[in-house]
Scaffold this active site. Structure first.
Site, mmCIF file in Angstrom:
data_model
loop_
_atom_site.group_PDB
_atom_site.id
_atom_site.type_symbol
_atom_site.label_atom_id
_atom_site.label_comp_id
_atom_site.label_asym_id
_atom_site.label_seq_id
_atom_site.Cartn_x
_atom_site.Cartn_y
_atom_site.Cartn_z
ATOM 1 N N THR A 18 0.839 -1.201 0.000
ATOM 2 C CA THR A 18 0.000 0.000 0.000
ATOM 3 C C THR A 18 0.872 1.249 0.000
ATOM 4 O OG1 THR A 18 -1.606 -1.231 1.326
ATOM 5 C CG2 THR A 18 -1.911 1.130 1.209
ATOM 6 N N SER A 113 6.295 3.502 8.758
ATOM 7 C CA SER A 113 5.142 4.220 9.280
ATOM 8 C C SER A 113 4.850 3.906 10.742
ATOM 9 C CB SER A 113 3.937 3.918 8.401
ATOM 10 O OG SER A 113 2.864 4.726 8.767
ATOM 11 N N HIS A 114 3.681 3.348 10.988
ATOM 12 C CA HIS A 114 3.200 3.090 12.354
ATOM 13 C C HIS A 114 3.691 1.739 12.880
ATOM 14 C CE1 HIS A 114 0.752 1.412 9.273
ATOM 15 N NE2 HIS A 114 0.308 0.508 10.117
ATOM 16 N N LYS A 126 10.167 4.016 0.637
ATOM 17 C CA LYS A 126 9.143 4.423 -0.335
ATOM 18 C C LYS A 126 9.734 5.484 -1.248
ATOM 19 C CE LYS A 126 5.799 7.070 1.230
ATOM 20 N NZ LYS A 126 4.530 7.631 1.708
ATOM 21 N N ASP A 277 2.125 9.424 14.169
ATOM 22 C CA ASP A 277 2.745 8.098 14.071
ATOM 23 C C ASP A 277 4.240 8.178 13.783
ATOM 24 O OD1 ASP A 277 2.522 9.019 11.462
ATOM 25 O OD2 ASP A 277 2.339 6.998 10.646
ATOM 26 N N ASP A 279 6.200 8.159 11.139
ATOM 27 C CA ASP A 279 6.733 9.095 10.140
ATOM 28 C C ASP A 279 5.933 10.387 10.029
ATOM 29 O OD1 ASP A 279 4.621 7.607 9.070
ATOM 30 O OD2 ASP A 279 5.322 7.894 7.020
ATOM 31 N N ASP A 281 2.715 11.100 9.375
ATOM 32 C CA ASP A 281 1.630 11.396 8.438
ATOM 33 C C ASP A 281 0.248 11.064 8.995
ATOM 34 O OD1 ASP A 281 1.932 8.664 8.233
ATOM 35 O OD2 ASP A 281 2.317 8.626 6.073
ATOM 36 N N ARG A 282 0.185 10.288 10.069
ATOM 37 C CA ARG A 282 -1.123 9.965 10.648
ATOM 38 C C ARG A 282 -1.442 10.881 11.829
ATOM 39 N NH1 ARG A 282 -2.195 3.522 10.653
ATOM 40 N NH2 ARG A 282 -1.492 3.133 8.528
ATOM 41 N N THR A 344 -7.685 2.227 -1.089
ATOM 42 C CA THR A 344 -6.802 2.523 0.033
ATOM 43 C C THR A 344 -5.385 2.765 -0.474
ATOM 44 O OG1 THR A 344 -8.118 1.230 1.560
ATOM 45 C CG2 THR A 344 -5.804 1.525 2.129
ATOM 46 N N GLU A 363 -8.533 9.339 5.210
ATOM 47 C CA GLU A 363 -8.705 7.894 5.280
ATOM 48 C C GLU A 363 -9.035 7.468 6.702
ATOM 49 O OE1 GLU A 363 -6.019 5.475 2.494
ATOM 50 O OE2 GLU A 363 -4.716 6.907 3.479
ATOM 51 N N LYS A 376 -0.322 12.442 3.380
ATOM 52 C CA LYS A 376 -1.125 12.798 4.532
ATOM 53 C C LYS A 376 -0.222 13.467 5.561
ATOM 54 C CE LYS A 376 -1.321 8.068 6.271
ATOM 55 N NZ LYS A 376 -0.939 7.049 5.305
ATOM 56 N N ARG A 496 -8.929 -6.756 7.441
ATOM 57 C CA ARG A 496 -9.592 -5.577 7.989
ATOM 58 C C ARG A 496 -11.072 -5.649 7.649
ATOM 59 N NH1 ARG A 496 -5.183 -2.813 9.600
ATOM 60 N NH2 ARG A 496 -3.557 -2.153 8.153
HETATM 61 C C1 G16 Z 1 -0.523 3.548 4.411
HETATM 62 C C2 G16 Z 1 -1.177 4.218 3.233
HETATM 63 C C3 G16 Z 1 -2.604 4.564 3.557
HETATM 64 C C4 G16 Z 1 -3.356 3.353 4.039
HETATM 65 C C5 G16 Z 1 -2.621 2.715 5.206
HETATM 66 C C6 G16 Z 1 -3.239 1.405 5.621
HETATM 67 O O1 G16 Z 1 -0.395 4.443 5.467
HETATM 68 O O2 G16 Z 1 -0.504 5.386 2.850
HETATM 69 O O3 G16 Z 1 -3.190 5.081 2.410
HETATM 70 O O4 G16 Z 1 -4.648 3.698 4.419
HETATM 71 O O5 G16 Z 1 -1.294 2.444 4.840
HETATM 72 O O6 G16 Z 1 -3.160 0.513 4.561
HETATM 73 P P1 G16 Z 1 -3.546 -1.011 4.708
HETATM 74 O O7 G16 Z 1 -4.994 -1.004 5.140
HETATM 75 O O8 G16 Z 1 -3.334 -1.581 3.347
HETATM 76 O O9 G16 Z 1 -2.674 -1.609 5.781
HETATM 77 P P2 G16 Z 1 0.925 4.538 6.333
HETATM 78 O O10 G16 Z 1 0.617 5.553 7.387
HETATM 79 O O11 G16 Z 1 1.120 3.150 6.879
HETATM 80 O O12 G16 Z 1 1.987 4.951 5.375
#
Ligand code: G16
Length: 543
Positions: A18, A113-114, A126, A277, A279, A281-282, A344, A363, A376, A496
């Site tokens: 993703t 990320s998280h 990325k 989070d 990085d 962005d959340r 997504t 999102e 984000k 999910r």
């Molecule tokens: C990434 C994507 C988001 C997505 C999220 C969860 O976020 O940039 O668009 O909503 O993953 O994705 P999934 O449901 O496929 O795990 P981040 O914050 O992890 O970079």
């Protein structure tokens, strides 16, 4: 300095998900693994000769070492300039901001990320393109293809450079500019929000707690909330980025940011709280006695964005990912502007933003942002909330209640079943897809199913098609259940399940969301056989 051309062998599974490639740190640290992926990116984008790249990450374990490798590879591949955050730190939104502001050709973001960080946890990489946004699928698919055939990579034989000192230096023929990670980003925020009004809000005694979760937003939050906006010292907690995020899971939700969540439901709660989070962005937004779901936050921000100087001319449109609740659609309808439903992945918003069809996007996974960048943006969301609070002088609870009174409430929850067997998860989804047609017109838990499909997206800007983005089952009255497999996990599969029910009656707006959604939750288990097939009696995470 000599350029070395090293023989490489392809590694399996370097397929970006993703949001970039995410793997266990130990996988990324295997000799040649990172290098092969980076070379595959460079080859895919036509090489980096003569180009300017932005490089930075969230400070997790292996961040600094990986940054040095990427810089030496960029130099060996002919890049002219690299812009790097001091200490190899840059939040994801800051990378996007800097690519755009300095007209770089692209950027590399080091983050999972998280996901937790550390030698036994996760790492990620990325590539972002020149509009500042994540590379679109056409590029990530090609990177994967290239990674499977790669036979060599190029790297400069050089000492590591000092990334702790801001200033200009060189790596072979490539100029390296080490920058303050916060400055460009902060000036962009100052151009969008009424800092004077927010300063007055804090001066009037308004209290806030921001949990940086020992991740990258600490320095940003300190500089912006405490130094620039006058929030008292101590407003930002866990502000020092750590390689293992202090042993925590840097995901801003009621489970992983539980101390903050609990504080807001205690007698000591400040007026407002937020977290971001790994990085940056959340975001998670809380008021006293109030948790704002990401879907509601998107809707409230869209309805109130005109209160901030950067959005006073109004919005062009609102975009949300398909599983995100439809609360934002009601705002778009009220404003008479376009609303868009995308798969997504933030990359799908890029074209809508570039074409000026959408101004604000969001999102359910705690991401919200606007056309100011192409990622984000956690701190941006907090600042927009602060601007709204400064302008309306109401509590978060009052703002939410009045929003629901005007637009109705979309009760919403996401249930995650983590690290389940990947084959079982794939079978659950494919069996469900196979029976979608037979579900239409049937009744479960007293609710009849209106439609059932597998979401596909036709990008209105470039006409590209993206299929199989999640199963949607819709009931009479607009309630729905969505199921999809996560594209960001690193172990097994994560299922999910997204559950949503609309309630127009204001006397019914204070129910517990899990209770309000119980019939839909039971229905989902019936048609997807979640418990039987996953062997789990309940989700690992409910947000
Ligand atoms: C990434 C994507 C988001 C997505 C999220 C969860 O976020 O940039 O668009 O909503 O993953 O994705 P999934 O449901 O496929 O795990 P981040 O914050 O992890 O970079």
């Amino acid at each position: 300095m000599p350029i070395r051309v090293i023989d490489a062998r392809p590694f399996e599974g370097q397929k970006p998900g993703t949001s970039g490639l995410r793997k266990k740190t130990s996988v990324f640290m295997q000799p040649g693994y990172l290098e092969n992926f980076v070379q595959s990116i460079f080859d895919t984008i036509g090489g980096v000769a003569g180009k300017t790249l932005v490089v930075g990450g969230d400070g997790r374990f292996f961040n600094a070492e990986a940054t040095q490798i990427i810089l030496k590879m960029a130099a060996a591949n002919g890049a002219t300039r690299a812009i790097v955050g001091q200490g190899a730190l840059l939040s994801t939104p800051a990378v996007s901001c800097i690519i755009r502001k300095r007209q770089a050709d692209g950027g590399l973001v080091l983050s999972a990320s998280h996901n937790p960080g550390g030698p036994d946890e996760d790492f990620g990489l990325k590539y972002n393109v020149s509009n500042g946004g994540p590379a679109p699928e056409a590029i990530t698919d090609e990177v994967f293809r290239r990674s499977a055939e790669i036979s060599s990579y190029r790297i400069l034989d050089a000492e590591n450079i000092d990334l702790e000192q801001v200033g200009q230096t060189a790596l072979g023929d490539m100029a390296v500019e080490v920058i303050d990670p916060v400055a460009d980003y902060q000036s962009l925020m100052e151009s969008l929000f009424d800092f004077a009004a927010i300063r007055e809000l804090f001066a009037s005694g308004f209290t806030m707690r921001f949990d940086a979760m020992h991740a990258v937003t600490g320095p940003y939050a300190k500089a912006i909330f405490e130094d620039a906006l006058g929030a008292p010292a101590g407003t930002v907690i866990n502000a020092v980025p750590l390689a293992d995020f202090g042993g925590g899971h840097p995901d801003p939700n009621p489970v992983w940011a539980k101390p903050l969540y609990d504080l807001m439901f205690s007698g000591d709660a400040p007026d407002f709280a937020a977290a971001s989070d790994g990085d940056g962005d959340r975001n998670m937004i809380l008021g006293r006695d109030t948790y704002v779901t990401p879907s509601d936050s998107l809707a409230v921000l869209a309805a109130n964005a005109h209160l901030a100087p950067g959005y006073k001319a109004g919005l062009k449109g609102i975009a949300r990912s398909m599983p995100t609740s439809r609360a934002a659609d009601r705002v778009a309808e009220h404003l008479g502007i376009g609303s868009y439903e995308t798969p997504t992945g933030w990359k799908f918003f890029g074209n809508l933003l570039d074409a000026d069809m959408a101004t604000i996007c969001g999102e359910e996974s705690a991401g919200t942002s606007s056309n100011h960048i192409r990622e984000k943006d956690g701190v941006w969301a907090v600042l927009l909330w602060l601007n709204v609070l400064a302008s309306r002088r109401q509590s978060v609870k009052q703002i939410l209640a009045s929003h629901w009174a005007q637009f109705g409430r979309n009760y919403y929850s996401r249930h995650d079943y983590e690290a389940i067997d990947a084959a079982d998860a794939a079978k659950l989804m494919s069996d469900l897809r196979d029976k979608l047609r037979t579900l239409i017109g049937t009744a479960i838990e007293g609710m009849s199913i209106n439609s059932a499909d597998d979401f596909g997206y036709l990008d209105p800007v470039d006409g590209s098609n993206t299929e199989s983005q999640g199963v949607r089952i819709e009931f009479d009255g607009g309630s729905r259940v969505v199921l999809r497999l996560s594209g960001t996990g690193t172990v097994g599969a994560t299922l999910r399940v997204y559950i949503e029910r609309f309630e127009a009656d204001p006397t019914q707006h204070d129910l517990d969301p899990q209770a309000a959604l119980s019939a839909l939750i039971a229905a989902a288990d019936q048609f997807a056989e979640i418990k039987v097939r996953t062997g789990r009696t309940q989700p690992d995470l409910m947000t």
